[in-house]
Motif scaffolding. Structure first.
Motif, PDB file in Angstrom:
ATOM      1  N   GLY A 250     -40.362 -13.770 -43.656  1.00 51.26           N
ATOM      2  CA  GLY A 250     -40.702 -12.412 -44.050  1.00 51.26           C
ATOM      3  C   GLY A 250     -39.584 -11.640 -44.712  1.00 51.26           C
ATOM      4  N   GLN A 251     -38.666 -12.351 -45.378  1.00 55.17           N
ATOM      5  CA  GLN A 251     -37.527 -11.674 -45.991  1.00 55.17           C
ATOM      6  C   GLN A 251     -37.864 -11.128 -47.378  1.00 55.17           C
ATOM      7  OE1 GLN A 251     -33.917 -14.027 -45.957  1.00 55.17           O
ATOM      8  NE2 GLN A 251     -34.371 -14.892 -43.942  1.00 55.17           N
ATOM      9  N   LYS A 252     -37.170 -10.072 -47.754  1.00 57.76           N
ATOM     10  CA  LYS A 252     -37.248  -9.581 -49.131  1.00 57.76           C
ATOM     11  C   LYS A 252     -36.506 -10.556 -50.026  1.00 57.76           C
ATOM     12  CE  LYS A 252     -37.292  -4.672 -47.785  1.00 57.76           C
ATOM     13  NZ  LYS A 252     -36.918  -4.815 -46.362  1.00 57.76           N
ATOM     14  N   LEU A 253     -36.877 -10.609 -51.300  1.00 59.56           N
ATOM     15  CA  LEU A 253     -36.259 -11.519 -52.260  1.00 59.56           C
ATOM     16  C   LEU A 253     -35.817 -10.756 -53.496  1.00 59.56           C
ATOM     17  CD1 LEU A 253     -38.937 -14.387 -52.197  1.00 59.56           C
ATOM     18  CD2 LEU A 253     -36.813 -14.290 -50.850  1.00 59.56           C
ATOM     19  N   LYS A 254     -34.933 -11.379 -54.264  1.00 56.11           N
ATOM     20  CA  LYS A 254     -34.582 -10.816 -55.554  1.00 56.11           C
ATOM     21  C   LYS A 254     -35.782 -10.920 -56.489  1.00 56.11           C
ATOM     22  CE  LYS A 254     -29.585 -11.677 -55.556  1.00 56.11           C
ATOM     23  NZ  LYS A 254     -28.474 -12.388 -56.252  1.00 56.11           N
ATOM     24  N   ALA A 255     -36.003  -9.907 -57.276  1.00 57.91           N
ATOM     25  CA  ALA A 255     -37.118  -9.928 -58.225  1.00 57.91           C
ATOM     26  C   ALA A 255     -36.899 -11.035 -59.246  1.00 57.91           C
ATOM     27  CB  ALA A 255     -37.229  -8.584 -58.931  1.00 57.91           C
ATOM     28  N   PRO A 256     -37.953 -11.791 -59.584  1.00 58.02           N
ATOM     29  CA  PRO A 256     -37.806 -12.861 -60.574  1.00 58.02           C
ATOM     30  C   PRO A 256     -37.467 -12.296 -61.949  1.00 58.02           C
ATOM     31  CG  PRO A 256     -40.114 -12.490 -60.062  1.00 58.02           C
ATOM     32  CD  PRO A 256     -39.332 -11.660 -59.099  1.00 58.02           C
ATOM     33  N   LYS A 257     -36.790 -13.115 -62.758  1.00 53.91           N
ATOM     34  CA  LYS A 257     -36.390 -12.660 -64.087  1.00 53.91           C
ATOM     35  C   LYS A 257     -37.575 -12.605 -65.047  1.00 53.91           C
ATOM     36  CE  LYS A 257     -31.643 -14.369 -63.593  1.00 53.91           C
ATOM     37  NZ  LYS A 257     -30.621 -15.308 -64.121  1.00 53.91           N
ATOM     38  N   HIS A 258     -38.556 -13.514 -64.831  1.00 51.28           N
ATOM     39  CA  HIS A 258     -39.714 -13.517 -65.723  1.00 51.28           C
ATOM     40  C   HIS A 258     -40.764 -12.502 -65.250  1.00 51.28           C
ATOM     41  CE1 HIS A 258     -40.948 -16.246 -62.480  1.00 51.28           C
ATOM     42  NE2 HIS A 258     -42.191 -15.946 -62.802  1.00 51.28           N
ATOM     43  N   THR A 259     -41.616 -12.091 -66.166  1.00 54.74           N
ATOM     44  CA  THR A 259     -42.633 -11.073 -65.873  1.00 54.74           C
ATOM     45  C   THR A 259     -43.780 -11.660 -65.057  1.00 54.74           C
ATOM     46  OG1 THR A 259     -42.117  -9.925 -67.930  1.00 54.74           O
ATOM     47  CG2 THR A 259     -44.229  -9.406 -66.894  1.00 54.74           C
ATOM     48  N   ILE A 260     -44.158 -10.950 -64.026  1.00 53.24           N
ATOM     49  CA  ILE A 260     -45.342 -11.306 -63.240  1.00 53.24           C
ATOM     50  C   ILE A 260     -46.404 -10.269 -63.556  1.00 53.24           C
ATOM     51  CG2 ILE A 260     -46.290 -11.565 -60.922  1.00 53.24           C
ATOM     52  CD1 ILE A 260     -43.611 -12.583 -59.999  1.00 53.24           C
ATOM     53  N   GLU A 261     -47.585 -10.733 -63.945  1.00 51.38           N
ATOM     54  CA  GLU A 261     -48.609  -9.836 -64.497  1.00 51.38           C
ATOM     55  C   GLU A 261     -49.275  -8.945 -63.454  1.00 51.38           C
ATOM     56  OE1 GLU A 261     -49.035  -9.423 -67.659  1.00 51.38           O
ATOM     57  OE2 GLU A 261     -47.672 -11.044 -68.233  1.00 51.38           O
ATOM     58  N   THR A 262     -49.420  -9.441 -62.237  1.00 47.92           N
ATOM     59  CA  THR A 262     -50.124  -8.646 -61.221  1.00 47.92           C
ATOM     60  C   THR A 262     -49.167  -8.178 -60.132  1.00 47.92           C
ATOM     61  OG1 THR A 262     -50.696 -10.576 -59.846  1.00 47.92           O
ATOM     62  CG2 THR A 262     -52.255  -9.952 -61.596  1.00 47.92           C
ATOM     63  N   ASP A 263     -49.536  -7.122 -59.481  1.00 45.03           N
ATOM     64  CA  ASP A 263     -48.773  -6.603 -58.350  1.00 45.03           C
ATOM     65  C   ASP A 263     -49.776  -6.081 -57.332  1.00 45.03           C
ATOM     66  OD1 ASP A 263     -46.694  -5.764 -56.730  1.00 45.03           O
ATOM     67  OD2 ASP A 263     -46.409  -3.854 -57.783  1.00 45.03           O
ATOM     68  N   PRO A 264     -49.981  -6.789 -56.224  1.00 43.27           N
ATOM     69  CA  PRO A 264     -49.179  -7.881 -55.671  1.00 43.27           C
ATOM     70  C   PRO A 264     -49.407  -9.222 -56.373  1.00 43.27           C
ATOM     71  CG  PRO A 264     -51.060  -7.467 -54.267  1.00 43.27           C
ATOM     72  CD  PRO A 264     -51.093  -6.412 -55.334  1.00 43.27           C
ATOM     73  N   PHE A 265     -48.706 -10.262 -55.861  1.00 40.23           N
ATOM     74  CA  PHE A 265     -48.800 -11.587 -56.452  1.00 40.23           C
ATOM     75  C   PHE A 265     -48.558 -12.647 -55.362  1.00 40.23           C
ATOM     76  CE2 PHE A 265     -44.658  -9.650 -56.985  1.00 40.23           C
ATOM     77  CZ  PHE A 265     -43.781 -10.584 -56.446  1.00 40.23           C
ATOM     78  N   LEU A 266     -48.882 -13.884 -55.677  1.00 42.40           N
ATOM     79  CA  LEU A 266     -48.762 -14.978 -54.714  1.00 42.40           C
ATOM     80  C   LEU A 266     -47.362 -15.591 -54.760  1.00 42.40           C
ATOM     81  CD1 LEU A 266     -52.104 -16.866 -55.524  1.00 42.40           C
ATOM     82  CD2 LEU A 266     -51.763 -14.850 -54.079  1.00 42.40           C
ATOM     83  N   VAL A 267     -46.884 -16.055 -53.612  1.00 40.84           N
ATOM     84  CA  VAL A 267     -45.661 -16.859 -53.546  1.00 40.84           C
ATOM     85  C   VAL A 267     -46.076 -18.241 -53.054  1.00 40.84           C
ATOM     86  CG1 VAL A 267     -43.394 -17.141 -52.499  1.00 40.84           C
ATOM     87  CG2 VAL A 267     -44.190 -14.853 -53.148  1.00 40.84           C
ATOM     88  N   VAL A 268     -45.792 -19.249 -53.868  1.00 43.16           N
ATOM     89  CA  VAL A 268     -46.327 -20.593 -53.651  1.00 43.16           C
ATOM     90  C   VAL A 268     -45.203 -21.619 -53.644  1.00 43.16           C
ATOM     91  CG1 VAL A 268     -47.899 -22.353 -54.585  1.00 43.16           C
ATOM     92  CG2 VAL A 268     -48.485 -19.923 -54.786  1.00 43.16           C
ATOM     93  N   HIS A 269     -45.308 -22.631 -52.759  1.00 43.08           N
ATOM     94  CA  HIS A 269     -44.377 -23.765 -52.735  1.00 43.08           C
ATOM     95  C   HIS A 269     -45.186 -25.052 -52.757  1.00 43.08           C
ATOM     96  CE1 HIS A 269     -40.957 -26.296 -51.787  1.00 43.08           C
ATOM     97  NE2 HIS A 269     -41.607 -26.773 -50.725  1.00 43.08           N
TER      98      HIS A 269
END
Length: 295
Positions: A250-269
């Motif tokens: 549940g940690q906060k992360l650095k914002a990705p450098k590329h654009t994400i179109e929706t907010d919120p968005f999925l985090v996938v591995h």
């Protein structure tokens, strides 16, 4: 068990009835539905089981597709076929196909609706149908909804079927009444089927008969669709193994450098849904978790 049950809701059951029955058949209390359907309406009703209950609000917010029947000449107090007739006008000169199509197109885009009195919309803490049953007047709040597509499906012009792709919160009953008004007649919705909710369609649904058969062999889980399919309208951020550990805690992360179109968005591995994140409202360099999945 964690996943989404793409249920075909039968007529005669409320959405809550469906949840209660699924709790019994799946032997869990963690069950939630994704958008109420009236008892007399059948159609696609995704049911979230286990960890999938965390995405109920996101799946509820998706586009819906309906096939409705508009009956001209009679208005009812509930705006559907179950209500008492409150206005009649003989359809002596039925509208032409072209005039119906023209009226339908006038509803395209973002429009304003006034929800029906017999609905669960709350005003001052009470549901509108409670005011209606008590015969108490109340001012109904307007709401903005979006019609993405609307098509005429039949050639009969005094009772015709339409196909509607719309946003969350659309009252198809009210749409049918408003279509009738523009055609010059009182009207109501005489039938309704929901054929799509988000990426779930009629062709990939299951019935209670299918579920009961699976339950006899303890195979209910095979009917569930992975959680990620319920939120595939959201953009995704793929992360590595090290970041996966941070996400699962549940940690906060650095914002990705590329654009994400929706907010919120999925985090996938590796095609597995870990969490739903959003942009941090106060720190543009960070993203923060909204939901983290354990299963």
């Amino acid at each position: 068990m964690n996943g989404i049950l793409p249920l075909w809701k039968p007529k005669g059951m409320t959405s809550h009835d469906c949840v209660m029955k699924c709790r019994r058949l799946f032997k869990t209390r963690k069950v939630g539905h994704t958008g109420t359907l009236d008892p007399e309406v059948e159609g696609v009703l995704p049911i979230c089981i286990g960890e999938a209950t965390k995405i109920v609000s996101f799946l509820t917010d998706t586009k819906k597709t309906y096939i409705a029947e508009v009956k001209l000449g009679e208005a009812t107090e509930t705006e559907d076929a179950q209500g008492k007739i409150i206005e009649e006008k003989k359809v002596a000169n039925p509208p032409t196909i072209d005039s119906i199509k023209e009226v339908l197109q006038s509803f395209m885009g973002t429009i304003t609706q006034i929800p029906p009195m017999y609905s669960a919309v709350k005003v001052n803490g009470r549901k509108l149908y409670e005011y209606a049953r008590a015969n108490e007047p109340v001012e109904r709040p307007e709401r903005e909804i979006t019609i993405y597509d609307i098509q005429l499906l039949s050639t009969n012009t005094d009772s015709f079927k339409i196909k509607v792709l719309c946003s969350k919160g659309t009252y198809i009953r009210t749409l049918c009444v408003d279509i009738g008004k523009k055609l010059g007649y009182p009207a109501h919705m005489s039938g309704l089927v929901r054929t799509n909710t988000g990426s779930f369609s009629e062709k990939n649904t299951v019935t209670f008969a299918n579920i009961e058969e699976a339950a006899e062999n303890n195979e209910q889980e095979r009917l569930l669709v992975p959680i990620i399919h319920g939120v595939d309208h959201l953009d995704r951020l793929d992360v590595d193994e090290a970041t996966k550990f941070k996400v699962m805690n549940g940690q906060k992360l650095k914002a990705p450098k590329h654009t994400i179109e929706t907010d919120p968005f999925l985090v996938v591995h590796q095609q597995h849904l870990l969490a739903i994140y959003q942009n941090h409202p106060d720190k543009p360099e960070e993203i923060k978790p909204v939901r983290v999945f354990n299963g």
